[in-house]
Design an enzyme around this catalytic site. Structure first.
Site, PDB file in Angstrom:
ATOM      1  NE  ARG A 182      -3.598   2.131   2.823  1.00 42.51           N
ATOM      2  CZ  ARG A 182      -3.276   3.201   3.564  1.00 42.51           C
ATOM      3  NH1 ARG A 182      -2.069   3.273   4.151  1.00 42.51           N
ATOM      4  NH2 ARG A 182      -4.129   4.197   3.703  1.00 42.51           N
ATOM      5  CB  SER A 207     -12.523  -0.837   0.744  1.00 43.39           C
ATOM      6  OG  SER A 207     -11.156  -0.898   0.671  1.00 43.39           O
ATOM      7  CE  LYS A 255      -8.277   5.183   4.736  1.00 46.61           C
ATOM      8  NZ  LYS A 255      -8.681   4.484   3.480  1.00 46.61           N
TER       9      LYS A 255
HETATM   10  C1  LIG Z   1      -7.463  -5.464   2.849  1.00 45.05           C
HETATM   11  C2  LIG Z   1      -7.722  -4.006   2.701  1.00 45.05           C
HETATM   12  N1  LIG Z   1      -8.918  -3.496   3.111  1.00 45.05           N
HETATM   13  C3  LIG Z   1      -9.152  -2.168   2.987  1.00 45.05           C
HETATM   14  C4  LIG Z   1      -8.192  -1.346   2.451  1.00 45.05           C
HETATM   15  C5  LIG Z   1      -8.468   0.120   2.256  1.00 45.05           C
HETATM   16  O1  LIG Z   1      -8.407   0.382   0.875  1.00 45.05           O
HETATM   17  P1  LIG Z   1      -8.940   1.781   0.307  1.00 45.05           P
HETATM   18  O2  LIG Z   1     -10.360   1.933   0.688  1.00 45.05           O
HETATM   19  O3  LIG Z   1      -8.585   1.837  -1.121  1.00 45.05           O
HETATM   20  O4  LIG Z   1      -8.079   2.849   1.124  1.00 45.05           O
HETATM   21  P2  LIG Z   1      -6.502   3.023   1.066  1.00 45.05           P
HETATM   22  O5  LIG Z   1      -5.900   1.784   1.682  1.00 45.05           O
HETATM   23  O6  LIG Z   1      -6.136   3.170  -0.383  1.00 45.05           O
HETATM   24  O7  LIG Z   1      -6.229   4.243   1.901  1.00 45.05           O
HETATM   25  C6  LIG Z   1      -6.983  -1.894   2.017  1.00 45.05           C
HETATM   26  N2  LIG Z   1      -6.013  -1.108   1.478  1.00 45.05           N
HETATM   27  N3  LIG Z   1      -6.756  -3.221   2.152  1.00 45.05           N
HETATM   28  C1  LIG Z   2      -5.942   0.693   5.212  1.00 47.40           C
HETATM   29  C2  LIG Z   2      -7.186   0.611   6.026  1.00 47.40           C
HETATM   30  N1  LIG Z   2      -8.425   0.511   5.453  1.00 47.40           N
HETATM   31  C3  LIG Z   2      -9.376   0.461   6.362  1.00 47.40           C
HETATM   32  C4  LIG Z   2     -10.818   0.360   6.025  1.00 47.40           C
HETATM   33  O1  LIG Z   2     -11.642   0.360   6.966  1.00 47.40           O
HETATM   34  O2  LIG Z   2     -11.100   0.291   4.804  1.00 47.40           O
HETATM   35  S1  LIG Z   2      -8.804   0.530   7.962  1.00 47.40           S
HETATM   36  C5  LIG Z   2      -7.199   0.626   7.402  1.00 47.40           C
HETATM   37  C6  LIG Z   2      -6.029   0.759   8.321  1.00 47.40           C
HETATM   38  C7  LIG Z   2      -5.603  -0.549   8.910  1.00 47.40           C
HETATM   39  O3  LIG Z   2      -4.471  -0.303   9.712  1.00 47.40           O
HETATM   40  P1  LIG Z   2      -4.355  -0.841  11.205  1.00 47.40           P
HETATM   41  O4  LIG Z   2      -4.270  -2.360  11.133  1.00 47.40           O
HETATM   42  O5  LIG Z   2      -3.056  -0.240  11.670  1.00 47.40           O
HETATM   43  O6  LIG Z   2      -5.562  -0.361  11.969  1.00 47.40           O
END
Ligand SMILES: Cc1ncc(COP(=O)(O)OP(=O)(O)O)c(N)n1
Ligand SMILES: Cc1nc(C(=O)O)sc1CCOP(=O)(O)O
Ligand SMILES: [Mg+2]
Length: 197
Positions: free
Chosen positions: A29, A98, A127
């Site tokens: 990512r 997502s 985030k």
């Molecule tokens: C496994 C997984 N789930 C959710 C996310 C979040 O993807 P997205 O909504 O495109 O947001 P960003 O990660 O691009 O900020 C993910 N990356 N992986």
């Molecule tokens: C990249 C991302 N996507 C989300 C979603 O809800 O779609 S939460 C998330 C962050 C996951 O990081 P952590 O394991 O440190 O909480």
């Protein structure tokens, strides 16, 4: 089916540390990199994963994923509006999407994804999002609604919370900061591999 453990990293150097421990399914990512640098980093990750027999998921960058012959892509809901799903499928990419509410889930399922992610199951520090915490009961609801599409839990996951996510219906747990902010990431990865066996 996808593996039960799915870490997410922002640089291939993390793959050099995680793949030898036995990580089989991993996402790069990468944000805010110029195209040339991004291409090189994704190609490096692709090659590292192939050398270890692991599967790499590219987040966001669907055109590079096609160009580089990658195997998996993850897209967010806003990406769905602009990504060329026909080209993605024609290239043979598997697709994860997502979701954060039932409208997004319906949109995601209509694209016939290879997994659906629900998040943030617990609050995340990685985030800023308009959703605070879905709760494990929403995982159970998603499991019913997904009708066999593999379900990934993401957001605030920890080694200690992983069993709760599986018990609620998750097929896979995805994690970032529980690993990357740990004082000993390799030790934490070993704990993750143990709890997701
Ligand atoms: C496994 C997984 N789930 C959710 C996310 C979040 O993807 P997205 O909504 O495109 O947001 P960003 O990660 O691009 O900020 C993910 N990356 N992986
Ligand atoms: C990249 C991302 N996507 C989300 C979603 O809800 O779609 S939460 C998330 C962050 C996951 O990081 P952590 O394991 O440190 O909480
Ligand atoms: Mg994205």
């Amino acid at each position: 089916m996808i593996p039960r453990f799915y870490p997410i990293f922002d640089h291939p150097d993390w793959l050099r540390r995680a793949l030898p421990l036995g990580v089989e399914f991993v996402q790069l990512r990468i944000k805010d990199q110029p195209q040339g640098r991004l291409r090189a980093l994704l190609a490096e990750g692709r090659d590292l994963c192939r050398a270890h027999g692991a599967q790499m998921v590219v987040n966001d960058h669907w055109e590079l994923a096609i160009e580089l012959g990658c195997d998996w892509l993850h897209l967010g809901q806003e990406d769905l509006e602009t990504a060329d799903l026909a080209a993605i499928r024609a290239a043979g990419l598997k697709l994860g999407l997502s979701t954060h509410d039932e409208d997004e889930l319906a949109r995601a399922l209509a694209a016939r994804p290879d997994y659906v992610a629900l998040g943030p199951v617990w609050p995340t520090i990685l985030k800023k999002m308009k959703w605070h915490q879905q709760g494990v009961e929403t995982l159970t609801r998603w499991k019913q609604l997904c009708q066999g599409v593999p379900l990934v839990a993401i957001g605030g996951l920890s080694v200690e919370r992983a069993p709760l996510a599986f018990a609620a219906g998750a097929d896979c747990v995805s994690v970032v900061t529980d690993i990357t902010l740990n004082a000993d990431p390799e030790a934490r990865l070993r704990q993750w591999l143990e709890v997701t066996r």
